[in-house]
Design a protein around this motif. Structure first.
Motif, short mmCIF file in Angstrom:
data_model
loop_
_atom_site.label_atom_id
_atom_site.label_comp_id
_atom_site.label_asym_id
_atom_site.label_seq_id
_atom_site.Cartn_x
_atom_site.Cartn_y
_atom_site.Cartn_z
N TYR A 199 49.40 44.63 46.81
CA TYR A 199 48.31 43.87 46.38
C TYR A 199 47.44 44.64 45.32
O TYR A 199 47.30 45.85 45.75
N CYS B 139 44.86 37.48 44.79
CA CYS B 139 46.24 37.34 45.21
C CYS B 139 47.21 37.54 44.06
O CYS B 139 48.11 36.88 43.90
N ILE C 130 50.13 40.13 43.34
CA ILE C 130 51.00 40.93 44.40
C ILE C 130 52.39 41.38 43.65
O ILE C 130 53.10 40.46 42.94
#
Lengths: 75, 272
Positions: free
Chosen positions: B9, B96, B98
């Motif tokens: 992340y 988010c 990732i």
């Protein structure tokens, strides 16, 4: 500069909606290798969920919110 | 952990070597795991491990629909950014973001190097501040009534005429009052925005927050984001406070928050 300012920032209890304005709508968007870009998420559905789901949360927050954070309410 | 490898992340990008002390002991979006620095190509990605059963494509889609999950992730992400911002210039990434592994993060840093270096240059020594104007509709209409001779006269009519005339006068008055109140709030919001922009390096208008989501009910004629020199932050908040006091009698409240990592000032290309 890492002392007091960091502490204040860490203690800051911001509203979820202000986070949404920035973390979900701002920031650099990387396309390509990522697992799943938030651009792929149905944000209409997401925001609907937010509206439906968040009201009690926000009400709770409003009640606990004190004047000791960095949020400066104009008085 | 044996079956599926952990993913990476990415929270933000700074200059290589930056913010090292500030990030020590800071938890990631998975609270069991701390954040780390990954330096490459003169840049530093602030990263943490996440497990695919929570942050893989399918799981993530599901989790993002869960408001509690989303809120926890957003607050953890924000806490990392707050710490990094306190130490150095940061370019925040969208919530988010990732990657499968470190190699992919390095590739990304290399590919987007120009974008990140430009953005770091633009935000160095600066932070984002939020100023919102919230209008209490009843109070704004009251202020509009007091300020408009025409509306005041109509109000008197609506109170004193025969029942039929009074009804029509009241209908007309309501419509005029709403129009006048909206114009007054929008004009004031534009003036407030103009004053704040005088002290900002850059500024952008965000859409009004949904009334059900906002902390307080009411219209939001201004939801502004301002990029402010850190050394001018006190002057900026003082100005916002003064503008707030001056507009309170119009039924308008100013909400100021910051400093924020410059989420709304790192997009490639010209600022909106």
């Amino acid at each position: 500069m890492t002392d007091r300012r960091t502490q204040l920032a860490a203690q800051r209890d911001v509203a979820l909606v202000d986070l949404v304005d920035r973390l979900l709508a701002g920031g650099v968007v990387i396309v390509g290798d990522v697992t799943l870009s938030l651009a792929d998420i149905d944000l209409v559905h997401l925001s609907l969920q937010l509206v439906v789901g968040s009201v009690p949360t926000l009400a709770g927050e409003a009640a606990t919110e004190a004047g000791d954070d960095l949020r400066l309410r104009a008085v | 952990m044996m079956s599926e490898p952990l993913a990476r992340y990415v929270y933000c990008v700074t200059a290589a070597g930056a913010a090292a002390a500030a990030l020590e002991g800071v938890a990631g979006v998975d609270p069991r795991v701390g954040v780390e620095a990954l330096d490459h190509a003169g840049l530093r990605a602030v990263v943490s491990f996440v497990s695919p059963d929570q942050f893989g494509a399918e799981a993530l889609k599901r989790n993002l629909e869960d408001l509690g999950w989303l809120e926890r992730a957003a607050r953890a992400h924000q806490a990392v950014l707050d710490r990094a911002l306190a130490a150095d210039a940061v370019v925040p990434l969208r919530l988010c973001t990732i990657f499968a592994d470190d190699a992919q993060v390095r590739e990304m840093l290399e590919r987007e190097r120009g974008v990140f270096l430009d953005a770091l240059e633009r935000v160095r020594g600066r932070a984002e501040w939020s100023v919102k104007v919230v209008a209490d509709p009843g109070a704004v209409e009251e202020a509009a009534r007091e300020r408009s001779p025409e509306l005041a006269a109509l109000s008197a009519d609506a109170g004193g005429e025969s029942p039929g005339r009074a009804y029509l006068a009241r209908k007309k008055l309501d419509r005029l009052l709403q129009d006048e109140a909206r114009t007054m709030a929008e004009t004031a919001a534009a003036e407030i925005d103009a004053r704040l922009r005088e002290q900002a390096v850059a500024a952008t208008l965000l859409p009004p927050q949904h009334p059900d989501l906002a902390e307080r009910p009411g219209d939001m004629p201004l939801n502004g984001a301002y990029l402010i020199e850190r050394r001018h932050e006190a002057a900026f908040t003082a100005l916002a406070g003064e503008l707030g006091r001056r507009h309170r009698e119009l039924g308008l409240d100013l909400e100021v928050s910051g400093p924020w990592a410059p989420y709304n000032f790192v997009a490639a290309g010209p600022q909106r």
